[in-house]
Structures are given as structure tokens and as C-alpha cells.
Motif scaffolding. Structure first.
Motif, PDB file in Angstrom:
ATOM      1  N   ALA A  27      -6.190 -14.631   3.825  1.00 10.81           N
ATOM      2  CA  ALA A  27      -5.715 -14.239   5.149  1.00 10.81           C
ATOM      3  C   ALA A  27      -4.369 -13.516   5.105  1.00 10.81           C
ATOM      4  N   GLU A  28      -3.624 -13.738   4.015  1.00  6.26           N
ATOM      5  CA  GLU A  28      -2.312 -13.082   3.923  1.00  6.26           C
ATOM      6  C   GLU A  28      -2.409 -11.614   3.532  1.00  6.26           C
ATOM      7  N   HIS A  29      -3.629 -11.140   3.221  1.00  7.02           N
ATOM      8  CA  HIS A  29      -3.850  -9.750   2.846  1.00  7.02           C
ATOM      9  C   HIS A  29      -4.731  -9.066   3.881  1.00  7.02           C
ATOM     10  N   GLU A  30      -4.477  -7.781   4.099  1.00 10.41           N
ATOM     11  CA  GLU A  30      -5.285  -7.008   5.041  1.00 10.41           C
ATOM     12  C   GLU A  30      -6.307  -6.191   4.270  1.00 10.41           C
ATOM     13  N   LEU A  31      -7.573  -6.366   4.619  1.00 13.60           N
ATOM     14  CA  LEU A  31      -8.672  -5.603   4.031  1.00 13.60           C
ATOM     15  C   LEU A  31      -9.155  -4.626   5.082  1.00 13.60           C
ATOM     16  N   ILE A  32      -9.038  -3.333   4.782  1.00 12.81           N
ATOM     17  CA  ILE A  32      -9.440  -2.312   5.744  1.00 12.81           C
ATOM     18  C   ILE A  32     -10.473  -1.390   5.123  1.00 12.81           C
ATOM     19  N   ALA A  33     -11.511  -1.104   5.889  1.00 11.82           N
ATOM     20  CA  ALA A  33     -12.577  -0.209   5.456  1.00 11.82           C
ATOM     21  C   ALA A  33     -12.409   1.126   6.183  1.00 11.82           C
ATOM     22  N   VAL A  34     -12.320   2.200   5.409  1.00 15.07           N
ATOM     23  CA  VAL A  34     -12.165   3.526   6.004  1.00 15.07           C
ATOM     24  C   VAL A  34     -13.309   4.408   5.534  1.00 15.07           C
ATOM     25  N   GLY A  35     -14.106   4.858   6.487  1.00 16.17           N
ATOM     26  CA  GLY A  35     -15.232   5.724   6.174  1.00 16.17           C
ATOM     27  C   GLY A  35     -14.907   7.176   6.433  1.00 16.17           C
ATOM     28  N   THR A  36     -15.516   8.053   5.648  1.00 16.33           N
ATOM     29  CA  THR A  36     -15.344   9.478   5.892  1.00 16.33           C
ATOM     30  C   THR A  36     -16.180   9.923   7.081  1.00 16.33           C
TER      31      THR A  36
END
Length: 137
Positions: A27-36
Motif C-alpha cells: 500500500a505504500e507504493h503506487e502502481l499505475i497502468a498507462v496505456g497507449t
């Protein structure tokens, strides 16, 4: 830490990475998904990504704030993924101070010498192991 997963086309590689990364990213890390594109973003969302974004500006913006960027090797090559990955996206990812963990797919006209011919799942597991090692440092 901000961990950014980048994918294009249908988002299959990104989805598989998100599924694996969710198990090691606390939870202390941010996981972000970025699509083209929207389909890639939706694919990663189906993999469990909660923080999602789409398009060139999202890649450029998030590459500046990411600590780790992970995706297929084409994410650092202009016009990869059948032209979906713009030169500006490739420059933003390549120029980012983030650690880049690249899955050596034999697509996008890129070949990496000395890389074993492991299965895709084995390569993805290895990439996730590298993320875990970067987090633990």
C-alpha cells in the motif's frame, strides 16, 4: 515508490504484469497502468489496476514521477507497437530517471542478444522479481 506499467495494443502484457505486481506492491507504493490506447488501459484495468491513464500526455506526465517503469522493450522505441508509441512517449520514458525494466519481446524490430528464449510467463516473472529487488533496496 511509483511503479508505472506501460502497454499498448490490447494490453495483454500489461495485464499480466499488473496481476503479478499486485502481489508484491504494498500500500505504500503506487502502481499505475498507462496505456497507449483505451483498449490497452482497459486490459490492464481487467488485470486489477486501480490507477489508470491513457495516451501520450499520461505517459509523459507519469514518466517524470515514476521510480520504476516496466513494459515490453518497445516502450523505449519511437513508433513501436504499430505506431502507437509516439516519439514523445519513447523520449519521456527513455529520458526518465526511473529504473526501466524491459521485457525483451521479439517485436517492434528489436532483438536483444544474449537473452535466453524463456517463455513469456517466465520473462514476466523475472521482470516482477526485478521490481521487487528495486523496491527492497
Amino acid at each position: 515508490m511509483v511503479i508505472m506499467v506501460v502497454d499498448g495494443q490490447g494490453g495483454g502484457i500489461g495485464k499480466a504484469l499488473i496481476e503479478r505486481l499486485k502481489t508484491i506492491v504494498g500500500a505504500e507504493h503506487e502502481l499505475i497502468a498507462v496505456g497507449t490506447n483505451a483498449m490497452a488501459t482497459m486490459g490492464m484495468m481487467k488485470g486489477g489496476a486501480r490507477n489508470i491513464a491513457t495516451g501520450e500526455n499520461a505517459v509523459i506526465y507519469n514518466a517524470k514521477r515514476a521510480d520504476i517503469i516496466i513494459g515490453g522493450i518497445g516502450i523505449v522505441s519511437a513508433n513501436a507497437m504499430l505506431g502507437e508509441l509516439t516519439p514523445a512517449m519513447a523520449a519521456a520514458i527513455g529520458g526518465s530517471g526511473a529504473v526501466k525494466i524491459l521485457v525483451p519481446l521479439n517485436k517492434c524490430g528489436l532483438r536483444v542478444a544474449g537473452v535466453s528464449t524463456d517463455s513469456l510467463p517466465a520473462m514476466l516473472d523475472d521482470a516482477v522479481k526485478m521490481v521487487k529487488e528495486s523496491i527492497d533496496r
